[in-house]
Design a protein around this motif. Structure first.
Motif, mmCIF file in Angstrom:
data_model
loop_
_atom_site.group_PDB
_atom_site.id
_atom_site.type_symbol
_atom_site.label_atom_id
_atom_site.label_comp_id
_atom_site.label_asym_id
_atom_site.label_seq_id
_atom_site.Cartn_x
_atom_site.Cartn_y
_atom_site.Cartn_z
ATOM 1 N N ALA A 190 -4.359 3.505 0.993
ATOM 2 C CA ALA A 190 -5.209 2.536 1.708
ATOM 3 C C ALA A 190 -5.069 1.148 1.081
ATOM 4 O O ALA A 190 -5.067 0.137 1.785
ATOM 5 C CB ALA A 190 -6.664 2.985 1.680
ATOM 6 N N GLY A 191 -4.929 1.102 -0.231
ATOM 7 C CA GLY A 191 -4.736 -0.178 -0.916
ATOM 8 C C GLY A 191 -3.419 -0.824 -0.527
ATOM 9 O O GLY A 191 -3.344 -2.037 -0.327
ATOM 10 N N HIS A 192 -2.382 -0.012 -0.407
ATOM 11 C CA HIS A 192 -1.077 -0.536 0.014
ATOM 12 C C HIS A 192 -1.165 -1.127 1.419
ATOM 13 O O HIS A 192 -0.625 -2.211 1.679
ATOM 14 C CB HIS A 192 -0.012 0.563 -0.035
ATOM 15 N N VAL A 193 -1.863 -0.439 2.314
ATOM 16 C CA VAL A 193 -2.045 -0.951 3.678
ATOM 17 C C VAL A 193 -2.789 -2.284 3.636
ATOM 18 O O VAL A 193 -2.423 -3.240 4.330
ATOM 19 C CB VAL A 193 -2.792 0.079 4.561
ATOM 20 N N GLU A 194 -3.834 -2.370 2.805
ATOM 21 C CA GLU A 194 -4.622 -3.604 2.686
ATOM 22 C C GLU A 194 -3.770 -4.770 2.184
ATOM 23 O O GLU A 194 -3.851 -5.883 2.695
ATOM 24 C CB GLU A 194 -5.818 -3.363 1.764
ATOM 25 N N VAL A 195 -2.935 -4.515 1.181
ATOM 26 C CA VAL A 195 -2.054 -5.559 0.638
ATOM 27 C C VAL A 195 -1.069 -6.019 1.707
ATOM 28 O O VAL A 195 -0.870 -7.225 1.906
ATOM 29 C CB VAL A 195 -1.280 -5.046 -0.600
ATOM 30 N N THR A 196 -0.474 -5.072 2.394
ATOM 31 C CA THR A 196 0.490 -5.404 3.445
ATOM 32 C C THR A 196 -0.173 -6.226 4.548
ATOM 33 O O THR A 196 0.386 -7.225 5.015
ATOM 34 C CB THR A 196 1.112 -4.112 4.016
ATOM 35 N N THR A 197 -1.371 -5.828 4.935
ATOM 36 C CA THR A 197 -2.114 -6.568 5.965
ATOM 37 C C THR A 197 -2.416 -7.984 5.492
ATOM 38 O O THR A 197 -2.253 -8.946 6.245
ATOM 39 C CB THR A 197 -3.418 -5.825 6.323
ATOM 40 N N TRP A 198 -2.866 -8.133 4.238
ATOM 41 C CA TRP A 198 -3.186 -9.455 3.682
ATOM 42 C C TRP A 198 -1.954 -10.345 3.681
ATOM 43 O O TRP A 198 -2.015 -11.507 4.089
ATOM 44 C CB TRP A 198 -3.752 -9.316 2.275
ATOM 45 N N LEU A 199 -0.817 -9.808 3.253
ATOM 46 C CA LEU A 199 0.401 -10.620 3.209
ATOM 47 C C LEU A 199 0.849 -11.048 4.597
ATOM 48 O O LEU A 199 1.394 -12.135 4.764
ATOM 49 C CB LEU A 199 1.525 -9.846 2.517
#
Length: 132
Positions: free
Chosen positions: A62-71
């Motif tokens: 879920a953290g990886h998805v959040e980082v990808t979304t933020w970028l």
């Protein structure tokens, strides 16, 4: 940065300052508060403690998805003195596989949309001197 491997608070602070050229010094207490919040939200997990007492944290799926979304998301008008876009770009250029040109393209499109909306709003007003 946790997307590249597990780490602990002081190392994350040093790495953030290195990646942003120490332009935005950050309090280590803020790092640990953020780590606690990210853990609470399920974006990272607390891992092992080394012999020096450093608690390592790792990113979750879920953290990886959040980082990808933020970028991939445009930055809105800054509400603080820290410029999130500048921070995003400074960190993104240090990450493998991140398309900087795409980040800039998305930001430019968002900014142009905002400018067009503001221009339409300005032109639709009856009184150009009005703060409305």
């Amino acid at each position: 940065m946790l997307d590249q491997g597990s780490s602990y608070g002081y190392r994350l602070r040093a790495e953030f300052e290195r990646r942003t050229g120490s332009t935005w010094p950050i309090n280590v207490g803020q790092i640990y508060n953020t780590l606690e919040r990210l853990e609470r939200d399920g974006l990272i997990v607390k891992g092992d403690t080394d012999t020096d007492g450093h608690v390592f944290y790792s990113i979750t799926a879920a953290g990886h998805v959040e980082v990808t979304t933020w970028l991939r998301s445009p930055v809105q008008c800054p509400e603080t003195t820290r410029d999130e876009l500048a921070i995003k770009l400074a960190v993104a250029v240090t990450l493998p596989g991140v398309d900087i040109a795409e980040i800039v393209r998305v930001q430019r499109m968002s900014t142009m949309t905002t400018l067009q909306q503001l221009t339409r709003a300005k032109n639709s007003g009856d009184d150009p001197e009005s703060t409305d």
